[in-house]
Design an enzyme around this catalytic site. Structure first.
Site, PDB file in Angstrom:
ATOM      1  N   GLN A   1     -12.639 -43.621  10.327  1.00 33.60           N
ATOM      2  CA  GLN A   1     -14.000 -43.818   9.827  1.00 33.60           C
ATOM      3  C   GLN A   1     -14.062 -43.863   8.307  1.00 33.60           C
ATOM      4  OE1 GLN A   1     -16.706 -44.630  11.410  1.00 33.60           O
ATOM      5  NE2 GLN A   1     -15.995 -44.356  13.507  1.00 33.60           N
TER       6      GLN A   1
ATOM      7  N   THR B   1       6.019 -56.931  20.453  1.00 31.80           N
ATOM      8  CA  THR B   1       5.841 -58.068  19.546  1.00 31.80           C
ATOM      9  C   THR B   1       4.585 -57.860  18.704  1.00 31.80           C
ATOM     10  OG1 THR B   1       6.885 -59.520  21.154  1.00 31.80           O
ATOM     11  CG2 THR B   1       5.521 -60.585  19.466  1.00 31.80           C
TER      12      THR B   1
ATOM     13  N   CYS C   1     -17.695 -43.891  22.235  1.00 33.09           N
ATOM     14  CA  CYS C   1     -16.545 -43.852  23.146  1.00 33.09           C
ATOM     15  C   CYS C   1     -16.838 -43.004  24.374  1.00 33.09           C
ATOM     16  CB  CYS C   1     -15.328 -43.294  22.426  1.00 33.09           C
ATOM     17  SG  CYS C   1     -15.008 -44.148  20.895  1.00 33.09           S
TER      18      CYS C   1
ATOM     19  N   ALA D   1      -8.618 -51.352  12.446  1.00 31.51           N
ATOM     20  CA  ALA D   1      -9.135 -52.446  11.619  1.00 31.51           C
ATOM     21  C   ALA D   1     -10.627 -52.691  11.837  1.00 31.51           C
ATOM     22  CB  ALA D   1      -8.351 -53.724  11.920  1.00 31.51           C
ATOM     23  N   HIS D   2     -11.077 -52.582  13.092  1.00 30.60           N
ATOM     24  CA  HIS D   2     -12.462 -53.007  13.379  1.00 30.60           C
ATOM     25  C   HIS D   2     -13.526 -52.071  12.818  1.00 30.60           C
ATOM     26  CE1 HIS D   2     -13.614 -50.331  16.904  1.00 30.60           C
ATOM     27  NE2 HIS D   2     -12.328 -50.069  16.794  1.00 30.60           N
TER      28      HIS D   2
ATOM     29  N   THR E   1      -6.600 -45.145  18.149  1.00 29.25           N
ATOM     30  CA  THR E   1      -6.298 -44.356  19.348  1.00 29.25           C
ATOM     31  C   THR E   1      -4.784 -44.271  19.533  1.00 29.25           C
ATOM     32  OG1 THR E   1      -8.364 -44.931  20.444  1.00 29.25           O
ATOM     33  CG2 THR E   1      -6.547 -44.260  21.869  1.00 29.25           C
TER      34      THR E   1
ATOM     35  N   ASN F   1     -16.836 -39.337  12.833  1.00 28.03           N
ATOM     36  CA  ASN F   1     -17.495 -40.537  13.334  1.00 28.03           C
ATOM     37  C   ASN F   1     -18.925 -40.302  13.798  1.00 28.03           C
ATOM     38  OD1 ASN F   1     -15.740 -39.078  15.196  1.00 28.03           O
ATOM     39  ND2 ASN F   1     -16.576 -40.399  16.777  1.00 28.03           N
TER      40      ASN F   1
HETATM   41  N1  PMP Z   1     -10.841 -41.927  15.367  1.00 31.16           N
HETATM   42  C1  PMP Z   1     -12.123 -41.995  15.002  1.00 31.16           C
HETATM   43  C2  PMP Z   1     -12.663 -41.007  14.000  1.00 31.16           C
HETATM   44  C3  PMP Z   1     -12.950 -42.973  15.569  1.00 31.16           C
HETATM   45  O1  PMP Z   1     -14.229 -43.039  15.207  1.00 31.16           O
HETATM   46  C4  PMP Z   1     -12.410 -43.875  16.518  1.00 31.16           C
HETATM   47  C5  PMP Z   1     -13.280 -44.919  17.174  1.00 31.16           C
HETATM   48  N2  PMP Z   1     -14.480 -44.430  17.684  1.00 31.16           N
HETATM   49  C6  PMP Z   1     -11.059 -43.756  16.844  1.00 31.16           C
HETATM   50  C7  PMP Z   1     -10.309 -42.774  16.248  1.00 31.16           C
HETATM   51  C8  PMP Z   1     -10.420 -44.680  17.825  1.00 31.16           C
HETATM   52  O2  PMP Z   1     -10.376 -45.980  17.335  1.00 31.16           O
HETATM   53  P1  PMP Z   1     -10.041 -47.193  18.327  1.00 31.16           P
HETATM   54  O3  PMP Z   1     -11.009 -47.061  19.461  1.00 31.16           O
HETATM   55  O4  PMP Z   1     -10.298 -48.401  17.518  1.00 31.16           O
HETATM   56  O5  PMP Z   1      -8.643 -47.033  18.763  1.00 31.16           O
END
Ligand code: PMP
Length: 404
Positions: free
Chosen positions: A195, A253, A344, A216-217, A79, A167
């Site tokens: 993704q 930081t 989201c 990363a997640h 994001t 996504n």
């Molecule tokens: N871009 C895409 C294609 C995503 O699927 C996501 C998470 N759903 C994001 C951006 C945003 O990632 P984050 O919420 O980890 O910042």
């Protein structure tokens, strides 16, 4: 939850063992001298932190074919990286045009209509501030065609942002081709690769993008960590200013534990990517085939068996007679965690902007379901889901099968 089969990896993948193992020393009590400190401090603790950070940067860079480690800017996730790329590149290009004597220059930017909201929202903000913007509609299966992309470019286009993989429906875009077309017209190219990371091989240098975003997640690393790839000499104005960390491109930081966990996840995903891609593609094809055989189920995109044009770990269908929320809760009670549309925006009952852009009616889109998985998901998990899903359908919805 214990016993729950987690099939929502596209929202967030579980932390992988490799990442947990490498982060553990940073989280242990009393770790301040061995694994702590500020990477910007001059003393030995700080220098050790700096070296861990730079090692993580090099590992992430190598994993995504970034070429130079310095082109990786650590962020809090995709994001932040998407916001920084879109706003920062447009601002710098506009400033440059004015400095070159093009007074009153109005920049134009292009984004696909199926981008994540963290690209679309900054595009809308820039538009409200006077920029020109084109939201490019994909074809019925979510692809941005090179011809449509070429036609959208203008003399004042400074940036195009097209995601590497979607996504919600898993479409993989022809990024290399699109980036070359953008460059031919003098525009820069950004790809949201959130993704794609860990699912398909990524070679940033090879495909020639100027900027790319990662979280990363989504690939088994920790939440709240990610990166912006910013090729050397790409015009960029930092959004976060302050202490000048990350070579002035992102003050604050650095999260060393997060960066180390991110690097470990990238490497683990890359090491098993080919093998997992093959295995997970088979799961995808089998699930689509079985779900599509039910007359209440319509796949949201047409995925040919074995296709490498869609992510191997995402299936998206519209279910007649149900709203997504009802199905998600029923499946949750049956022991399966899945999503409807995008996690989201799951607080809202609006149909997904992605499904709408594919031309799917609101009525159908409101019954969409996304099932996504990863390295620990087995064929037995997918089969058990299929059985539970059909049991939910048999228990009834609000109307009959799709009429067409
Ligand atoms: N871009 C895409 C294609 C995503 O699927 C996501 C998470 N759903 C994001 C951006 C945003 O990632 P984050 O919420 O980890 O910042």
């Amino acid at each position: 939850m214990a016993g729950q089969v987690y099939l929502d990896w596209a929202a967030s993948a579980p932390l992988c063992d490799e990442s947990a193992v490498e982060m553990r020393p940073y989280l242990a009590p009393g770790a301040e001298f061995e694994h702590g400190g500020n990477a910007n401090s001059l003393h030995s603790v700080g220098r050790k932190a700096f070296s861990a950070l730079e090692d993580a940067r090099a590992r992430v860079a190598r994993s995504v074919g970034a070429g130079r480690p310095d082109d990786i800017v650590f962020t809090s996730g995709a994001t932040e990286a998407n916001n920084a790329a879109v706003k920062g590149i447009v601002a710098a290009c506009t400033k440059r045009a004015v400095q070159q004597g093009r007074r009153g220059f109005v920049p134009h930017l292009i984004a696909s209509a199926i981008e994540h909201d963290s690209v679309l929202a900054p595009v809308r903000e820039l538009k409200a501030q006077g920029c020109e913007a084109t939201l490019l509609k994909p074809d019925r299966n979510g692809f941005i065609t090179p011809a449509a992309f070429q036609a959208a470019l203008r003399e004042n286009t400074v940036l195009a942002s097209v995601q590497m993989a979607n996504n919600e429906v898993g479409t993989i875009q022809p990024i290399g081709e699109l980036a070359a077309i953008a460059h031919g017209a003098g525009a820069l190219f950004h790809a949201d690769a959130a993704q794609a990371l860990g699912k398909i091989a990524i070679d940033l240098h090879g495909i020639g993008v100027d900027a790319a975003s990662f979280s990363a997640h989504k690939a088994g690393g920790p939440q709240g960590t990610g990166a912006l790839f910013l090729k050397a000499r790409t015009p960029f104005e930092a959004s976060l200013t302050g202490g000048g960390q990350e070579q002035g491109r992102r003050s604050g930081t650095q999260n060393i534990c997060g960066a180390v966990g991110f690097a470990a996840a990238c490497e683990a995903a890359r090491a098993m990517q080919e093998q997992e891609c093959r295995r997970q593609t088979a799961l995808r094809d089998r699930l689509y085939e079985r779900l599509a055989a039910h007359d209440c189920v319509m796949p949201s995109v047409a995925v040919e068996p074995g296709s490498a044009r869609f992510l191997p770990n995402v299936v998206n269908v519209c279910v007649a007679g149900f709203e997504s929320e009802t199905l998600i809760l029923k499946l949750d009670r049956a022991g399966f965690a899945v999503a409807g549309g995008s996690a989201c925006s799951s607080q809202s009952l609006k149909p997904s902007h992605v499904l709408r852009a594919l031309g799917i009616s609101d009525d159908r889109a409101l019954g969409s379901l996304r099932v996504s998985w990863g390295r620990s998901t087995t064929a037995a998990d997918i089969d058990a889901f299929t059985t539970a899903f059909f049991a939910c359908l048999a228990a009834g919805g609000r109307s009959a099968a799709w009429s067409s």
